[in-house]
Design an enzyme around this catalytic site. Structure first.
Site, PDB file in Angstrom:
ATOM      1  N   GLU A   1      37.823 -71.187   6.396  1.00 56.44           N
ATOM      2  CA  GLU A   1      38.471 -72.186   5.548  1.00 56.44           C
ATOM      3  C   GLU A   1      39.506 -73.010   6.318  1.00 56.44           C
ATOM      4  OE1 GLU A   1      37.322 -72.962   2.919  1.00 56.44           O
ATOM      5  OE2 GLU A   1      36.655 -71.289   1.676  1.00 56.44           O
TER       6      GLU A   1
ATOM      7  N   HIS B   1      45.502 -68.943   0.551  1.00 54.30           N
ATOM      8  CA  HIS B   1      44.267 -69.161  -0.209  1.00 54.30           C
ATOM      9  C   HIS B   1      43.754 -67.805  -0.683  1.00 54.30           C
ATOM     10  CE1 HIS B   1      40.228 -70.033  -1.378  1.00 54.30           C
ATOM     11  NE2 HIS B   1      39.679 -69.506  -0.296  1.00 54.30           N
TER      12      HIS B   1
ATOM     13  N   HIS C   1      41.120 -65.573  -3.848  1.00 57.06           N
ATOM     14  CA  HIS C   1      40.041 -65.589  -4.831  1.00 57.06           C
ATOM     15  C   HIS C   1      40.497 -64.847  -6.093  1.00 57.06           C
ATOM     16  CE1 HIS C   1      36.610 -66.232  -1.655  1.00 57.06           C
ATOM     17  NE2 HIS C   1      37.523 -67.178  -1.631  1.00 57.06           N
TER      18      HIS C   1
ATOM     19  N   TYR D   1      56.456 -72.770 -18.408  1.00 56.32           N
ATOM     20  CA  TYR D   1      57.276 -73.702 -17.635  1.00 56.32           C
ATOM     21  C   TYR D   1      57.179 -73.524 -16.130  1.00 56.32           C
ATOM     22  CZ  TYR D   1      60.777 -69.929 -17.325  1.00 56.32           C
ATOM     23  OH  TYR D   1      61.423 -68.746 -17.076  1.00 56.32           O
TER      24      TYR D   1
ATOM     25  N   HIS E   1      35.765 -70.884  -7.211  1.00 57.60           N
ATOM     26  CA  HIS E   1      36.129 -70.431  -5.865  1.00 57.60           C
ATOM     27  C   HIS E   1      37.441 -69.652  -5.839  1.00 57.60           C
ATOM     28  CE1 HIS E   1      36.333 -71.638  -1.302  1.00 57.60           C
ATOM     29  NE2 HIS E   1      36.941 -70.484  -1.530  1.00 57.60           N
TER      30      HIS E   1
ATOM     31  N   TYR F   1      67.764 -72.944  -9.521  1.00 55.61           N
ATOM     32  CA  TYR F   1      67.557 -71.523  -9.773  1.00 55.61           C
ATOM     33  C   TYR F   1      67.828 -70.686  -8.524  1.00 55.61           C
ATOM     34  CZ  TYR F   1      65.135 -67.168 -10.870  1.00 55.61           C
ATOM     35  OH  TYR F   1      64.836 -65.846 -11.066  1.00 55.61           O
TER      36      TYR F   1
END
Length: 221
Positions: free
Chosen positions: A83, A101, A103, A122, A163, A218
């Site tokens: 990838e 990345h 799955h 939110y 994917h 935050y």
């Protein structure tokens, strides 16, 4: 000059250790099965990436793989993740320091149902707004990278149709947290929308903007 090289090597070693720890965490947290996900970090002009098809618990210091933003190998003997085009596309078009990345099962399920994850919570504001779904293309392809970039416009994460997920951040911890939040929101929406006779209440654009403003302040400043 020698001191600079030594410091550079130590920086790569530290970054690789953090990358491997994050990759192993994706398995432990149930975001990937086997070697199905991938992680990368940027150090200047060097992109460190997980290698293709190697179980993360087997990765050691000598397995580090580095490429430039054009995908040219800088060091390492193992082939980089399949990838790589997606990771490099993110680095070439953003100031990202890390890409994750996965799955993840709930997020992947959502990617098969809707064109974007409805604003159920939110925390969507932490990714720039409602999370879009990039149209399906074969894994590892330039087409998938192009589809991903369209879905990432003004966002720091997106779903990949049939994917998985991809997120990026200013740090590896931030990129990982965005992945975890995306999977959690997907699980939340699937759970709420599965109740017969009811539809989840969704947040408005204004409510998301307000949340985004609050999230900027935050934590510890």
């Amino acid at each position: 000059m020698t001191e600079q090289r030594d410091e550079g090597r130590r920086g790569v070693e530290r970054a690789w250790d953090e990358l491997v720890a994050a990759a192993r965490r994706t398995v432990a947290d149930g975001l990937v099965v086997g070697t199905s996900g991938n992680v990368s970090v940027r150090l200047g002009g060097t992109i460190l990436v997980t290698p293709s098809g190697v179980p993360y618990d087997r990765l050691g210091p000598r397995d580090a793989v580095g490429v430039d933003t054009d995908g040219n190998r800088l060091f390492g003997e193992l082939a980089p993740t399949s990838e790589l085009p997606m990771h490099l596309a993110v680095y070439r078009t953003t100031d990202a320091a890390a890409v994750v990345h996965t799955h993840a099962v709930h997020a992947t399920a959502v990617s098969t149902l809707v064109p974007e994850l409805p604003p159920i919570h939110y925390m969507a504001a932490a990714l720039g707004g409602p999370v879009r779904v990039a149209r399906y293309a074969p894994y590892g392809s330039d087409e998938l990278a192009e589809n991903m970039l369209r879905a990432l416009r003004e966002r720091t994460g997106c779903l990949l149709q049939n994917h998985g997920t991809i997120t990026y951040g200013d740090t590896l911890d931030q990129a990982y947290d965005r992945t975890a939040q995306l999977e959690w929101m997907s699980h939340l929406w699937l759970t709420a929308s599965s109740v017969p006779g009811h539809a989840p209440t969704l947040l408005s654009t204004g409510q998301l903007r307000e949340a985004e403003d609050r999230l900027r302040g935050y934590g510890q400043q």
